[in-house]
Design a protein around this motif. Structure first.
Motif, PDB file in Angstrom:
ATOM      1  N   GLY A 106       0.853  -1.281  -0.175  1.00 26.99           N
ATOM      2  CA  GLY A 106      -0.084   0.061  -0.124  1.00 26.99           C
ATOM      3  C   GLY A 106       0.919   1.394   0.056  1.00 26.99           C
ATOM      4  O   GLY A 106       0.559   2.019   0.728  1.00 26.99           O
TER       5      GLY A 106
ATOM      6  N   PHE B  69       7.106   3.950  -0.755  1.00 25.74           N
ATOM      7  CA  PHE B  69       7.433   5.314  -0.972  1.00 25.74           C
ATOM      8  C   PHE B  69       7.560   5.991   0.286  1.00 25.74           C
ATOM      9  O   PHE B  69       8.313   6.941   0.315  1.00 25.74           O
ATOM     10  CB  PHE B  69       6.225   5.690  -1.890  1.00 25.74           C
TER      11      PHE B  69
ATOM     12  N   LEU C 174      10.866   5.531   1.285  1.00 28.50           N
ATOM     13  CA  LEU C 174      11.754   6.334   0.517  1.00 28.50           C
ATOM     14  C   LEU C 174      11.941   7.617   1.163  1.00 28.50           C
ATOM     15  O   LEU C 174      13.040   8.092   1.308  1.00 28.50           O
ATOM     16  CB  LEU C 174      11.060   6.409  -0.941  1.00 28.50           C
ATOM     17  N   ALA C 175      10.471   8.042   1.402  1.00 27.99           N
ATOM     18  CA  ALA C 175      10.577   9.420   2.128  1.00 27.99           C
ATOM     19  C   ALA C 175      11.224   9.442   3.511  1.00 27.99           C
ATOM     20  O   ALA C 175      12.114  10.241   3.833  1.00 27.99           O
ATOM     21  CB  ALA C 175       9.188   9.645   2.325  1.00 27.99           C
TER      22      ALA C 175
ATOM     23  N   LEU D 198      15.006  10.129   3.037  1.00 31.91           N
ATOM     24  CA  LEU D 198      15.365  11.338   2.795  1.00 31.91           C
ATOM     25  C   LEU D 198      15.143  12.378   3.922  1.00 31.91           C
ATOM     26  O   LEU D 198      16.201  12.995   4.120  1.00 31.91           O
ATOM     27  CB  LEU D 198      14.259  11.954   1.655  1.00 31.91           C
TER      28      LEU D 198
ATOM     29  N   PRO E  84     -10.621  13.633  10.492  1.00 29.97           N
ATOM     30  CA  PRO E  84     -10.771  12.487   9.492  1.00 29.97           C
ATOM     31  C   PRO E  84      -9.450  11.796   9.438  1.00 29.97           C
ATOM     32  O   PRO E  84      -8.315  12.856   9.446  1.00 29.97           O
ATOM     33  CB  PRO E  84     -10.874  13.354   8.154  1.00 29.97           C
TER      34      PRO E  84
ATOM     35  N   THR F  70      -8.097   9.956   7.355  1.00 31.99           N
ATOM     36  CA  THR F  70      -7.510   9.983   6.003  1.00 31.99           C
ATOM     37  C   THR F  70      -6.607  11.149   5.932  1.00 31.99           C
ATOM     38  O   THR F  70      -5.547  11.042   5.245  1.00 31.99           O
ATOM     39  CB  THR F  70      -8.497   9.808   5.015  1.00 31.99           C
ATOM     40  N   LEU F  71      -7.068  12.140   6.409  1.00 34.90           N
ATOM     41  CA  LEU F  71      -6.107  13.459   6.142  1.00 34.90           C
ATOM     42  C   LEU F  71      -5.050  13.073   6.914  1.00 34.90           C
ATOM     43  O   LEU F  71      -3.940  13.819   6.682  1.00 34.90           O
ATOM     44  CB  LEU F  71      -7.102  14.681   6.786  1.00 34.90           C
TER      45      LEU F  71
ATOM     46  N   LEU G  77      -3.363  10.795   7.408  1.00 35.82           N
ATOM     47  CA  LEU G  77      -2.453   9.769   6.633  1.00 35.82           C
ATOM     48  C   LEU G  77      -1.459  10.423   5.923  1.00 35.82           C
ATOM     49  O   LEU G  77      -0.693  10.084   5.066  1.00 35.82           O
ATOM     50  CB  LEU G  77      -3.275   8.566   6.221  1.00 35.82           C
ATOM     51  N   THR G  78      -1.978  11.873   5.386  1.00 35.61           N
ATOM     52  CA  THR G  78      -1.214  12.642   4.173  1.00 35.61           C
ATOM     53  C   THR G  78       0.137  12.996   5.160  1.00 35.61           C
ATOM     54  O   THR G  78       0.889  13.527   4.444  1.00 35.61           O
ATOM     55  CB  THR G  78      -1.951  13.671   3.736  1.00 35.61           C
TER      56      THR G  78
ATOM     57  N   TYR H 221       3.712  12.305   3.845  1.00 40.07           N
ATOM     58  CA  TYR H 221       3.952  12.869   2.343  1.00 40.07           C
ATOM     59  C   TYR H 221       3.974  14.243   2.417  1.00 40.07           C
ATOM     60  O   TYR H 221       5.001  14.990   1.840  1.00 40.07           O
ATOM     61  CB  TYR H 221       2.659  12.554   1.498  1.00 40.07           C
ATOM     62  N   VAL H 222       3.422  15.051   3.348  1.00 39.10           N
ATOM     63  CA  VAL H 222       3.351  16.556   3.368  1.00 39.10           C
ATOM     64  C   VAL H 222       4.800  16.722   4.193  1.00 39.10           C
ATOM     65  O   VAL H 222       5.609  17.709   3.510  1.00 39.10           O
ATOM     66  CB  VAL H 222       2.347  17.199   4.132  1.00 39.10           C
TER      67      VAL H 222
ATOM     68  N   THR I 197       7.582  15.250   3.836  1.00 38.97           N
ATOM     69  CA  THR I 197       8.504  14.846   2.916  1.00 38.97           C
ATOM     70  C   THR I 197       8.553  15.804   1.896  1.00 38.97           C
ATOM     71  O   THR I 197       9.930  16.298   1.479  1.00 38.97           O
ATOM     72  CB  THR I 197       8.330  13.405   2.331  1.00 38.97           C
ATOM     73  N   ILE I 198       7.551  16.427   1.373  1.00 41.48           N
ATOM     74  CA  ILE I 198       7.770  17.574   0.429  1.00 41.48           C
ATOM     75  C   ILE I 198       8.372  18.582   1.157  1.00 41.48           C
ATOM     76  O   ILE I 198       9.432  19.251   0.588  1.00 41.48           O
ATOM     77  CB  ILE I 198       6.281  17.918   0.037  1.00 41.48           C
TER      78      ILE I 198
ATOM     79  N   VAL J  39      12.181  17.762   1.180  1.00 40.02           N
ATOM     80  CA  VAL J  39      13.022  17.944   0.133  1.00 40.02           C
ATOM     81  C   VAL J  39      12.904  19.259  -0.621  1.00 40.02           C
ATOM     82  O   VAL J  39      13.875  19.575  -1.163  1.00 40.02           O
ATOM     83  CB  VAL J  39      12.450  16.868  -1.005  1.00 40.02           C
TER      84      VAL J  39
ATOM     85  N   ALA K 224      13.383  21.078  -5.324  1.00 37.16           N
ATOM     86  CA  ALA K 224      12.954  19.870  -4.929  1.00 37.16           C
ATOM     87  C   ALA K 224      12.614  18.936  -5.982  1.00 37.16           C
ATOM     88  O   ALA K 224      11.949  19.288  -6.874  1.00 37.16           O
ATOM     89  CB  ALA K 224      11.648  20.081  -4.100  1.00 37.16           C
TER      90      ALA K 224
ATOM     91  N   MET L 253       4.877  11.854  -3.759  1.00 34.47           N
ATOM     92  CA  MET L 253       4.001  12.192  -2.366  1.00 34.47           C
ATOM     93  C   MET L 253       2.678  12.902  -2.584  1.00 34.47           C
ATOM     94  O   MET L 253       1.848  12.555  -2.014  1.00 34.47           O
ATOM     95  CB  MET L 253       5.104  13.350  -1.428  1.00 34.47           C
TER      96      MET L 253
ATOM     97  N   ILE M  74      -1.028  11.787  -1.387  1.00 35.87           N
ATOM     98  CA  ILE M  74      -1.830  12.961  -0.981  1.00 35.87           C
ATOM     99  C   ILE M  74      -3.170  13.033  -1.377  1.00 35.87           C
ATOM    100  O   ILE M  74      -4.407  12.866  -0.885  1.00 35.87           O
ATOM    101  CB  ILE M  74      -1.276  14.193  -0.587  1.00 35.87           C
TER     102      ILE M  74
ATOM    103  N   TYR N 278      -5.597  10.126  -0.343  1.00 33.28           N
ATOM    104  CA  TYR N 278      -6.328  10.144   0.832  1.00 33.28           C
ATOM    105  C   TYR N 278      -7.303  11.448   0.933  1.00 33.28           C
ATOM    106  O   TYR N 278      -8.416  11.164   1.516  1.00 33.28           O
ATOM    107  CB  TYR N 278      -5.230  10.440   1.872  1.00 33.28           C
TER     108      TYR N 278
END
Lengths: 508, 418, 430
Positions: free
Chosen positions: B337, B341, B344-345, B348, B382, B384-385, B387-388, B391-392, B394-395, B398, C209, C217, C221, C224
């Motif tokens: 799932g 990735f 990977l994050a 970094l 929520p 689900t939010l 869970l982001t 990713y946020v 990581t952005i 980088v 970036a 990423m 996002i 989700y």
């Protein structure tokens, strides 16, 4: 160690880089290797270091033939090389770099840092090459990095050291330090191959000089009894004389007016520190200086490649400080960049596309976003003829051209359009002698047409031959420009950091 | 490894400081208001396991005062940061402040209820297993100069093989070996294609993910679905470390896990030491930073890269085996799932260091576990939010908003000798 | 102290500094002399010779061989996973013929079904076309940034962004006539995707970036956030608890071309877009600038081009196309947003663009091919029971062989025309 090369031949597709080279380097000798760009010096040394394999010929060490499958073998045989581009890992410490490949360990492969640092300290004392074993290499000045390279070779018990253009990146003071170290190495019985294209340095340090031309050894000379003129003739293969026909010319209005500009380097320190400069129509201002004193940054700022941190730049009375690169180029500024392969041409594009590169979206090459291939081809054909660019067709990719012809593409497209200001950085770097004369003539033509010209060069001869006025860059500051004639000695002193009074007073 | 310049540093200080003040404002305005008189209970015991060891009293805190106090602390430190700056320690300070903010959030989110702190932290540990191992795979490869984007593919191949082998042999240990070999195989493919054939490493990585996804999905429907017996692996049970496992809080948190958790911690320690304290690691890093320099001192660049990439694949294989031999107990298509990735994050965010990767994996694992906790608490946030979040983060990393990322200099560049 | 460098006052040419580094042997100078004497053969060759060289050496043949190799490996997978073949493998040594013929018949049957399912009739062709529509668009969404030297892995997120926005405009806006509502919804999808492509673009241009990381990423996002949106009352279909949205108004549905077949007018959009993109990349100054930035950003910058602008525009345009793909899926096919409606279209786009070698024509062709594989695969699954996932395996294998031309050349012993190196991978940057 006595090293002999016998009949070494190395061919690359279509080219013989080394042609039956014979060379003897005696024990405890500093042997100079002199040759033009492309003469085959680096190829020869890479064979000696096991990076290339010779197609023919043999290498003998102390009379015994040896073969090297890789640098490891050469190192084992006692050969050490200091590459022009340092082979140091920037993020490693001095000690880590010196011991890499022959690490000090204490069982289980664990590194013994203390022992490595002690060893580096010992070596550094022994050969009078001061370094800090804990320092991280990327934080060190180039001169010190070079010391690390030499120590690295010595740590591997090199008995023969190859120094490839070691002075290119050094200040005069650092060069003196290097020469002192070389002499002490020689006294310890080590042999050194010294590669340089600077005749004076050969005369200052080497015991014997071998001259390489077009892959062949064309002569071995004693520097004490051979004049620089003779060496130069030998190197180029014909009597050479540099005479740039340059009639006096009235200068006109100021084209470029730089006022107190400051440019910061990547670390936020001023690389260019409050520079003023005026350049007028019909004159060539040449800027000399040891590399790394801010010339590159000055040129990049004037030509709109990098922003300035302070000060103003005016072009024909208009403030262009905030102009972008494109606006400046379109406003009549031409730029021949220092690194032509990187910044000058797009290798995968055709010669024609490269010839119109900076004007790609301007008339007549484009019209409302549409490229006009007819106009592009027409101009390209004309410039290929005018500038004698040797290419099978204008549709050949520029990357497949030879270095000299690729340079001509860059020169052609800057010279073919009307310019008010031409900025040329190291205009003849990596160019063969024939092209040097040609490019110099074109630069003078441009000046005679009424353009203001700025030349940046680390070659003193080029500076003195072309300049109407000469300036020197030292530690980010500009000294001058002074109207010619200025003596070679004076410019040399300025490059080493002397004040104008000291420099002019000492030599006038 | 930060190389911030003085003017940069000023701006960074201010940016961090303002960020902290914003956090404080949210904590004060949202978490501390409208909750007067309500308390939150932090349950520190293992309510699901056997309470064979000493139990701890639950911690009960009043919501509003606690949140307000935390908001004031964050504001104070943030103000200092904006005006004076903590210099090199700014990143750590900010991390601590974020931690305090999360604490304030938890106090508020679980208001009037019990928060199972131990379950949350144990969930964090478990979620971190594949993330940390996958990140280690990335660290090994990229330190040697090969970009490994294929971690997700290594997970899937290993998870599938581990399930199959364990089901067929009845031994989770053999299943683990199978998973390691499968991960190694994907690593070997990556190595051959990017080192020998010099194919674009990012393309190869993406394609290997697609390939592993396709092959495992294909074999699942062709092989596992018709033969359920092949998809019923024996799983690793929890192993309690004697004595240490009986320590309150620490015991269940660290010493009452299945072997995959211990293997993950062991792998992090071993790779950390191997990479930075041994000859092997020095040479591996030299190959990733300046292959030519390594070559000129007689280090075999390509062989070093092959070994690193295959070893990396094997390490990721342990992480893949976790999915079927520990977490789920059977293989299902695309079961990792996207955790490859996130791994990977984590690599970094952890700046190419094993210890850093573990830290990042724990943070991301916490976000994962927290979303489960929040679902149980049913606070109307929520999940689900949430869970982001990885990713946020990581952005932001980088993009250099948290500090400069410095990768191995020769990362992604094939080495050609002449 | 004497002057540190240069000969004395005698007139000597300024010898050029020996700039040849160790990685560039001193061949350049020598090469030049060589050229002055005689032009090298390959450069002087006529168009026919060049054509032959191009075909034997690179793309076309390698692509076809890659396809063949992938089919063979795929056949192995089919064969090995079939019960009958595995059983006959048991006595392989005794009667190898049985195993081989069983393997042959099983895979031939599967591939036959795949082929018939792709092009066997009007329905099949319609299915192929329907599948190709989004694939071509997401393929172009990868091909365009590829021109500028960027690798857009964010197609998936951009498809989702476009689909969600288009779908939202499709069901939330009511009472508009068809001629206004449909274009509005499509435009909304394009803009949604464009915005989602702009994000990694501006991050790369401003902070460096790496787009591979940021787009991966952003994909997650998007997934989700969509899950979240589908759990809100504004989106969720009344009376349903699973992630499914309200139905798009009839006035915003992309109509079907033929009654009874699923092929919709998105096909026309794709044709128009493909031609426009071709013109943009091959004939316009924008395409030239974009390509220059991709080939050599330093030279492009020195020529006055704006690398940052190209990075942002390249990814924004890519996002717009992927967004259109998402919009077309929702408005033309599903008519409602569901969790995971993108179904890997963005990732498929990567394989499409790579197979198409980044050219517009190639990408369109590859999109049609993979569309056929998809449609055929579904029919194969129904007919022979071979899982549809085989198509994913085939896709990956084809790209694997294409991405490493040296590998295909090694397998088929074709002589190489030049070094094949990875040009994309430059690390993560920052």
């Amino acid at each position: 160690m006595k090293l002999e090369l016998r009949g070494i031949t190395k061919r690359f597709p279509g080219v013989v880089a080394n042609d039956a080279v014979d060379l003897v380097i005696e024990e405890g000798e500093i042997h100079g290797l002199l040759g033009e760009n492309g003469a085959g010096k680096s190829t020869l040394m890479n064979i000696l270091y096991g990076l290339y394999t010779a197609d023919e010929g043999e290498v003998l060490i102390d009379g015994e033939p040896v073969t090297f499958a890789g640098p490891g073998d050469a190192i084992d045989a006692g050969i050490g090389m200091v590459h022009q581009h340092f082979m140091l890992v920037p993020v490693f410490t001095v000690a880590e770099n010196i011991t890499l490949g022959v690490e000090h360990t204490k069982g289980l492969g664990l590194l013994d840092r203390r022992s490595a640092e002690a060893e580096v300290h010992r070596l550094s004392e022994e050969f009078g090459l001061p370094v800090d074993p804990h320092a991280v290499v990327e934080d060190l000045p180039v001169g010190v990095q070079q010391r690390v390279e030499i120590l690295k070779a010595l740590h591997r018990e090199a008995r023969l050291l190859i120094l490839d253009e070691p002075t290119a990146v050094l200040t005069p003071q650092e060069t003196e330090d290097l020469f002192r170290a070389m002499r002490s190495l020689k006294e310890s019985g080590r042999s050194i191959v010294f590669i340089s294209h600077k005749l004076k340095e050969h005369k200052a340090i080497v015991d014997r000089i071998s001259v390489l031309r077009r892959g062949r050894i064309v002569g071995t000379a004693d520097p004490a009894t051979t004049s620089e003129q003779e060496l130069a003739n030998l190197m180029v293969g014909r009597p050479v004389g540099l005479t740039v026909d340059k009639a006096d010319r009235e200068t006109g209005e100021a084209v470029l007016a730089v006022r107190g500009i400051t440019v910061l380097d990547a670390r936020g320190k001023p690389a260019v520190d409050g520079v003023d400069l005026d350049v007028h129509r019909g004159e060539i201002v040449a800027i000399a200086g040891v590399e790394g004193n801010g010339q590159t940054e000055l040129v990049r700022a004037i030509t709109g490649l990098d922003p300035v941190a302070g000060g103003t730049i005016e072009l024909l009375g208009r403030d262009v400080t905030a102009f972008g690169r494109k606006e400046l180029l379109r406003a009549g500024v031409g730029h021949i960049p220092e690194d032509r392969n990187r910044e000058g041409i797009v290798g995968d594009f055709t010669v024609a596309e490269n010839l119109v590169l900076p004007m790609w979206d301007a008339a007549p090459f484009a019209e409302r976003g549409r490229r006009r291939f007819g106009a592009i081809a027409e101009v390209a054909e004309r410039e290929v003829d005018d500038f004698d660019i040797r290419t099978p067709s204008i549709h050949t990719t520029a990357g497949s051209l030879s270095g000299g012809n690729a340079q001509k593409v860059v020169v052609a497209r800057e010279f073919a359009r009307p310019l008010d200001l031409l900025v040329a950085a190291q205009p003849t770097r990596g160019v063969d002698v024939g092209s040097i004369e040609y490019i110099h003539r074109r630069i003078v033509d441009k000046r005679n047409e009424g353009a203001a010209v700025v030349i940046v060069s680390s070659e003193l001869d080029e500076v003195l031959a072309l300049a109407d006025r000469v300036a020197v860059m030292f530690h980010g500051r500009l000294v001058g420009p002074f109207p010619m004639p200025v003596s070679r000695e004076a410019v040399g002193l300025l490059m080493a950091g002397a004040t104008p009074d000291e420099a002019m007073g000492a030599t006038r | 490894m930060t190389t911030a310049t003085p003017p940069d540093l000023d701006r960074r200080n201010r940016r961090f400081g303002i960020f902290a003040l914003v956090l404080a404002a949210i904590a004060g305005a949202v978490f501390a208001t409208g909750t007067a008189g309500v308390a939150t209970t932090f349950q520190l015991n293992d309510v699901f396991g056997e309470p064979a060891y000493a139990t701890l009293p639950a911690v009960v805190v009043p919501v509003a005062p606690t949140a307000l106090f935390l908001a004031l602390v964050i504001a104070g430190v943030g103000l200092y940061q904006a005006v004076r700056g903590f210099g090199d320690r700014a990143t750590i300070v900010i991390s601590v402040l974020l931690g305090l903010f999360v604490l304030a959030f938890l106090v508020w989110a679980a208001r009037g209820q019990q928060l199972q702190v131990l379950a949350l932290l144990r969930g964090t540990m478990r979620a971190a297993v594949p993330l940390a191992l996958g990140a280690l795979s990335g660290v090994l490869c990229e330190r040697a100069g090969v970009i490994n984007i294929a971690i997700e593919g290594q997970f899937l191949a290993a998870a599938f093989t581990a399930a199959l082998v364990s089901s067929a042999t009845g031994s989770p240990w053999l299943g683990l070996v199978g998973g390691i070999l499968a991960g190694g195989l994907v690593g070997a493919l990556l190595a051959v294609l990017s080192i020998r054939y010099r194919a674009d490493q990012i393309v190869v990585g993406v394609v290997l993910i697609v390939l592993a996804t396709g092959v495992t999905s294909f074999l699942t429907s062709q092989l596992l679905v018709p033969n359920p017996g092949l998809n019923a692996p024996d799983r690793f049970g929890a192993v309690t470390v004697p004595v240490l496992g009986d320590i309150p809080l620490i015991g269940p948190l660290l010493f009452r896990h299945s072997v995959t958790v211990y293997l993950m911690l062991l792998a992090v320690v071993v790779v950390q030491i191997a990479l930075f304290r041994t000859r092997w690691g020095l040479r591996l890093r030299a190959v990733g930073e300046h292959p030519k320099a390594a070559d000129t001192v007689g280090i075999r660049v390509l062989a070093t890269r092959y070994r690193a990439v295959i070893l990396g694949g094997m390490v990721a294989g342990i992480g893949g085996a976790y999915f079927t031999l520990d977490a789920a107990g059977q293989f299902s298509r695309e079961m990792s799932g996207g955790r490859g990735f996130i791994a990977l994050a984590a690599m970094l965010v952890g700046r190419y260091s094993p210890a850093g990767a573990l830290g990042a994996a724990l943070i991301f694992g916490f976000a994962d576990a927290l979303s489960t906790s929040l679902q149980i608490l049913n606070v109307g946030i929520p999940s689900t939010l949430l869970l982001t979040a990885p990713y946020v983060v990581t952005i932001l990393v980088v993009a250099g908003l948290v500090g400069r990322l410095r990768m191995p200099a020769a990362d992604g560049q094939p080495y050609v000798k002449e | 102290m004497t002057t540190p460098e240069g000969p004395d006052e005698r007139q000597v040419p300024p010898p050029s500094p020996d700039a040849a580094s160790a990685d560039e042997p001193e061949v350049r100078g020598a090469e030049e002399r060589d050229r002055e004497h005689a032009a090298p053969v390959h450069a002087a060759a006529g168009p026919m010779e060049r054509f032959v060289a191009a075909v034997t050496g690179t793309s076309v043949v390698v692509t076809i061989l890659a396809f063949v190799s992938a089919m063979v490996v795929g056949a192995l997978f089919i064969a090995l996973s079939e019960e009958a073949v595995r059983e006959s493998m048991g006595y392989f040594l005794a009667r190898p013929g049985d195993a081989l013929s069983a393997a042959w018949s099983v895979s031939a049957e599967a591939y036959g079904a795949l082929f018939r399912g792709a092009v066997g009739g009007a329905y099949q062709l319609s299915e192929t076309g329907t599948a190709a529509i989004p694939l071509i668009l997401t393929g172009l969404a990868v091909a365009i940034p590829l021109r500028a030297g960027m690798f857009n892995i964010g197609g998936e997120g951009q498809v989702i962004a476009g689909g969600v926005v288009a779908g939202f405009v499709g069901f939330a806006v009511t009472g508009l006539p068809f001629l206004v509502h449909l274009p509005l919804a499509i435009l909304a999808g394009i803009l949604g995707g464009a915005a989602y492509g702009f994000l990694p673009g501006i991050l790369k241009a401003r902070t460096g970036a790496h787009e591979v990381i940021t787009t991966i990423m952003l994909n997650n996002i998007a997934i989700y956030v969509t899950d979240y949106l589908l759990s809100t009352d504004r989106f969720r279909l009344e009376g349903r608890s699973d992630p499914i949205s309200k139905t798009v108004e009839a006035s915003a549905v992309l109509p079907r071309i033929f009654a009874g077949l699923r092929l919709h007018w998105g096909l026309l959009l794709v044709v128009v877009v493909a031609v426009a993109i071709w013109w943009l990349l091959e004939r316009s100054t924008f395409g030239f600038e974009l390509t220059a930035v991709g080939k050599n950003p330093d030279a492009a910058r020195a020529a006055g081009m704006s690398t940052g602008r190209m990075i942002v525009l390249g990814l924004t345009l890519a996002g717009a196309l992927a967004g259109l793909a998402g919009g077309a899926q929702i408005l033309g096919l599903q008519q409602r947003i569901t969790g995971g409606f993108s179904g890997g279209l963005g990732f498929d786009g990567i394989t499409v663009a790579l197979l198409g070698r980044g050219s517009v024509g190639g990408t369109v062709a590859a999109g049609v091919l993979f569309g056929a594989l998809k449609a055929g695969g579904r029919s194969m699954q129904g007919a022979t029971g071979t899982s549809l996932d085989l198509v994913v395996v085939l896709q990956a294998l084809i790209i694997l062989f294409v991405a490493a031309p040296a590998l295909v050349r090694a397998i088929f012993r074709i002589r190489a025309q030049g070094p094949a190196t990875g040009e994309l991978a430059k690390g993560w940057g920052a």
